[in-house]
Write a protein that holds these residues in place. Sequence first.
Motif, PDB file in Angstrom:
ATOM      1  N   GLY A 164       5.392  -0.173  -1.035  1.00 18.32           N
ATOM      2  CA  GLY A 164       4.391  -1.166  -1.411  1.00 18.32           C
ATOM      3  C   GLY A 164       3.378  -1.474  -0.342  1.00 18.32           C
ATOM      4  O   GLY A 164       2.362  -2.094  -0.630  1.00 18.32           O
ATOM      5  N   VAL A 165       3.636  -1.069   0.917  1.00 18.91           N
ATOM      6  CA  VAL A 165       2.640  -1.241   1.969  1.00 18.91           C
ATOM      7  C   VAL A 165       1.960   0.104   2.220  1.00 18.91           C
ATOM      8  O   VAL A 165       2.428   1.145   1.765  1.00 18.91           O
ATOM      9  CB  VAL A 165       3.245  -1.791   3.271  1.00 18.91           C
ATOM     10  CG1 VAL A 165       3.778  -3.196   3.050  1.00 18.91           C
ATOM     11  CG2 VAL A 165       4.342  -0.873   3.807  1.00 18.91           C
ATOM     12  N   LEU A 197      -8.257  -2.454  -7.991  1.00 24.94           N
ATOM     13  CA  LEU A 197      -7.084  -3.216  -7.574  1.00 24.94           C
ATOM     14  C   LEU A 197      -6.279  -2.352  -6.622  1.00 24.94           C
ATOM     15  O   LEU A 197      -5.993  -1.191  -6.914  1.00 24.94           O
ATOM     16  CB  LEU A 197      -6.232  -3.595  -8.785  1.00 24.94           C
ATOM     17  CG  LEU A 197      -4.912  -4.323  -8.503  1.00 24.94           C
ATOM     18  CD1 LEU A 197      -5.164  -5.706  -7.921  1.00 24.94           C
ATOM     19  CD2 LEU A 197      -4.075  -4.429  -9.780  1.00 24.94           C
ATOM     20  N   GLY A 198      -5.940  -2.882  -5.473  1.00 19.21           N
ATOM     21  CA  GLY A 198      -5.155  -2.095  -4.526  1.00 19.21           C
ATOM     22  C   GLY A 198      -3.829  -1.673  -5.134  1.00 19.21           C
ATOM     23  O   GLY A 198      -3.195  -2.431  -5.889  1.00 19.21           O
ATOM     24  N   SER A 199      -3.405  -0.458  -4.830  1.00 20.53           N
ATOM     25  CA  SER A 199      -2.119   0.024  -5.314  1.00 20.53           C
ATOM     26  C   SER A 199      -1.011  -0.629  -4.506  1.00 20.53           C
ATOM     27  O   SER A 199      -0.860  -0.348  -3.314  1.00 20.53           O
ATOM     28  CB  SER A 199      -2.039   1.551  -5.180  1.00 20.53           C
ATOM     29  OG  SER A 199      -0.766   2.013  -5.543  1.00 20.53           O
ATOM     30  N   HIS A 200      -0.225  -1.479  -5.155  1.00 18.69           N
ATOM     31  CA  HIS A 200       0.816  -2.228  -4.456  1.00 18.69           C
ATOM     32  C   HIS A 200       2.225  -1.720  -4.767  1.00 18.69           C
ATOM     33  O   HIS A 200       3.204  -2.410  -4.496  1.00 18.69           O
ATOM     34  CB  HIS A 200       0.702  -3.712  -4.812  1.00 18.69           C
ATOM     35  CG  HIS A 200      -0.613  -4.310  -4.425  1.00 18.69           C
ATOM     36  ND1 HIS A 200      -1.058  -4.315  -3.126  1.00 18.69           N
ATOM     37  CD2 HIS A 200      -1.583  -4.892  -5.166  1.00 18.69           C
ATOM     38  CE1 HIS A 200      -2.249  -4.896  -3.069  1.00 18.69           C
ATOM     39  NE2 HIS A 200      -2.586  -5.241  -4.297  1.00 18.69           N
ATOM     40  N   CYS A 203      -5.025   4.886  -3.632  1.00 22.34           N
ATOM     41  CA  CYS A 203      -4.820   3.571  -3.012  1.00 22.34           C
ATOM     42  C   CYS A 203      -5.588   2.449  -3.704  1.00 22.34           C
ATOM     43  O   CYS A 203      -5.232   1.280  -3.541  1.00 22.34           O
ATOM     44  CB  CYS A 203      -5.242   3.603  -1.541  1.00 22.34           C
ATOM     45  SG  CYS A 203      -4.284   4.717  -0.504  1.00 22.34           S
ATOM     46  N   HIS A 204      -6.634   2.789  -4.448  1.00 21.40           N
ATOM     47  CA  HIS A 204      -7.560   1.766  -4.935  1.00 21.40           C
ATOM     48  C   HIS A 204      -7.586   1.621  -6.451  1.00 21.40           C
ATOM     49  O   HIS A 204      -8.630   1.314  -7.038  1.00 21.40           O
ATOM     50  CB  HIS A 204      -8.961   2.039  -4.399  1.00 21.40           C
ATOM     51  CG  HIS A 204      -9.052   1.919  -2.913  1.00 21.40           C
ATOM     52  ND1 HIS A 204      -9.084   0.703  -2.267  1.00 21.40           N
ATOM     53  CD2 HIS A 204      -9.076   2.866  -1.938  1.00 21.40           C
ATOM     54  CE1 HIS A 204      -9.154   0.898  -0.959  1.00 21.40           C
ATOM     55  NE2 HIS A 204      -9.145   2.200  -0.735  1.00 21.40           N
ATOM     56  N   ALA A 205      -6.459   1.803  -7.083  1.00 18.03           N
ATOM     57  CA  ALA A 205      -6.295   1.490  -8.504  1.00 18.03           C
ATOM     58  C   ALA A 205      -4.841   1.108  -8.712  1.00 18.03           C
ATOM     59  O   ALA A 205      -3.948   1.588  -7.999  1.00 18.03           O
ATOM     60  CB  ALA A 205      -6.682   2.665  -9.392  1.00 18.03           C
ATOM     61  N   ASP A 246      -1.856  -4.146   3.704  1.00 15.72           N
ATOM     62  CA  ASP A 246      -2.058  -4.304   2.270  1.00 15.72           C
ATOM     63  C   ASP A 246      -3.356  -3.574   1.920  1.00 15.72           C
ATOM     64  O   ASP A 246      -4.135  -3.207   2.798  1.00 15.72           O
ATOM     65  CB  ASP A 246      -2.161  -5.803   1.944  1.00 15.72           C
ATOM     66  CG  ASP A 246      -2.320  -6.077   0.477  1.00 15.72           C
ATOM     67  OD1 ASP A 246      -1.609  -5.439  -0.324  1.00 15.72           O
ATOM     68  OD2 ASP A 246      -3.147  -6.926   0.119  1.00 15.72           O
ATOM     69  N   VAL A 247      -3.617  -3.353   0.643  1.00 12.10           N
ATOM     70  CA  VAL A 247      -4.868  -2.730   0.211  1.00 12.10           C
ATOM     71  C   VAL A 247      -5.743  -3.805  -0.447  1.00 12.10           C
ATOM     72  O   VAL A 247      -5.414  -4.300  -1.520  1.00 12.10           O
ATOM     73  CB  VAL A 247      -4.618  -1.589  -0.790  1.00 12.10           C
ATOM     74  CG1 VAL A 247      -5.939  -0.930  -1.189  1.00 12.10           C
ATOM     75  CG2 VAL A 247      -3.668  -0.557  -0.195  1.00 12.10           C
ATOM     76  N   PRO A 248      -6.845  -4.210   0.174  1.00 11.05           N
ATOM     77  CA  PRO A 248      -7.678  -5.265  -0.410  1.00 11.05           C
ATOM     78  C   PRO A 248      -8.374  -4.797  -1.679  1.00 11.05           C
ATOM     79  O   PRO A 248      -8.668  -3.604  -1.846  1.00 11.05           O
ATOM     80  CB  PRO A 248      -8.691  -5.565   0.702  1.00 11.05           C
ATOM     81  CG  PRO A 248      -8.753  -4.310   1.501  1.00 11.05           C
ATOM     82  CD  PRO A 248      -7.376  -3.713   1.453  1.00 11.05           C
TER      83      PRO A 248
END
Length: 475
Positions: A188-189, A131-134, A118-120, A226-228
Motif C-alpha cells: 500500500g505504500v 486517485l493514487g493507487s493505495h 501509481c495514479h489510478a 503515499d501517492v497524492p
Amino acid sequence: MAFSCSNDNIEPFEPNPDPDNSDNPAPNPDPSPEPVIEVTAIPDQIQRNGDVNAGYEYLISGDYMSSGIPYDAFLTGFGEDDANLLGRTGDNTIIPYDYTAVTAPNGVRVVGPNCMQCHAGRINGEFIVGLGSHDSDFTVNRSDNITLLNSAISFLYGGQTSDEWAAYEQFRRSIAAIGPKTITETRGVNPADKITQVLIAHRDKNTLEWSDEPFVEIGDEVIPTDVPAWWLLKKKNAMFYHGIGRGDFCKSFIGSSLLTLADKEIAEEVDEKMPDVLAYIYSLESPTYPFAIDSNLAEDGKTIFENTCSSCHGNYGGSPTYPNYMVSLNSVGTDPELSNHYNQSSPINDYFMDWFNTGWFGTSPNPLEIFSEGGYVAPPLDGIWATAPYFHNASVPTLADVLNSESRPEYWRRSYDSSDYDEQKVGWNYETESSKIDKNTYDTTIKGYGNEGHTFGDELTDSERAALLEYLKTL
C-alpha cells in the motif's frame, strides 16, 4: 514565516531575546499559548499548458514508455484483459489499464507500464483516474522473474539478436536494477523516490544514456511515500510532499520515462507532449463523497475548520484559496525521514541534486529545479475523504485518527477491498495488531513508517472532531 494555528491570530513570529523572561517576567503569562507553526511560502511556478483531450490520449496510449515486453509474449504470459477501463481502442483494448501497447523505436510492438500503475485506483468500487493507487504491492522484488522472462523472449523470437529482444532490452535492464532496491515493508505504500534514485544512478545526467554500472552506490533502504491525488496539482506550487519538485512540472513527468527511454533525444520528443498531459491533470476534479452527510453538523465543522485548519490547508467553497505553505518538521512533527533524506548531505543525495539541477533536466529549456528546504507541504484537501490512508507515508488509516493522535494504531491492517470503508471515521476499516504479522500489517515502528506528529486536532473535543470530520466529507 511563522504563525499560531488559530486562523484568527496569524502573525509574524519574532524570537524573544530573553526566552526565560528572567529580567522582565510577564505579569499575567498565558498558561496555554497557542502553538506557533513555522512555515515558508512556496513561490508560484509558471507552467506550460496544452490540450486536455490530447493529454488524456497520450497518457493512456502514448509512447512515453518506449521499451517493454513484445506484444505477443505479453498476451501469452499475462492473458487478455477485456475490462478496458480507460476506453482505449486498437490492441490496447485487451491490455490491463496500467499497461500500454506502443511501437518501439525499431518498429516492434511492445507492452510497458504506464502512469496508471501509481495514479489510478478504486474507492467504493469506482475506478478513478488520478486517485493514487493505495493497494499496490511493492513488498516483492519485481526482478525475481526477469531471468525466466529473458529465457522466454529469447526462445520465442530466436535469441538475443532479434528485433524483439532489442525492443525489450532497456525494460529488462531497468527492472533488473530497480527490483532489489525498491522493496517496501508494507503493501500500500510506494517507493517512487527510490525508483527515481536507482534509475538516475544508471543514467548520464546530460545524455540520459544507460550504464549497467551505477555512477553512485545505491543502498537498500527504502523510505515510503503515499501517492497524492492528481486533482490537487492545479493548486500546488511544488509537486511532492517534501516540496523538492519546483520549476517545470512537465519535466518532472518525464521522470517516469527514465525506465525505458534510450537517450535525451527521446526525452525531448516526450517533453513536447507533456504540456497536454499537464492540461489533462489540471482538468481533473475530486470525487464527491458518496454517502449521507449531516449538513447541519458539517456547517458547524466548517467553522471549526476555518478557525483551526484553513491557515495551512486553505479555504473551500465559492472562493477557494490555498496558501502553498511548507511546514517545518519542528511544527508538523510527522515522520522526518523522507524530508531528511533530501535535506541532509550524503553521496546519493548529493548525486541526486547535481544530476537533476546541472544535467539535462535542469539546464534544457523549461528546466526542473530540485530544491530541498526541509519539512512537508500542507496539502490541499479536495476529495480528502477518498485518499486514505493519510500522511506522506500512508501511516494513518482514517481522518478520525489524524485528528486524534492518541487513537492511532501502532500496528494495523486493512482488507484492501475498496468498498471496506469506514463512514464514521472517514477512511479504511482496519484491525489493530500487537506486532507485524505479514506484508499487510502496517508497522509504524519501522524507520520512515512512523505515524507521529500533526497533533493539531488533539485539543478539540470529541464533538468538535465529529463536526470537523463531517465537513471534511464535503470537500
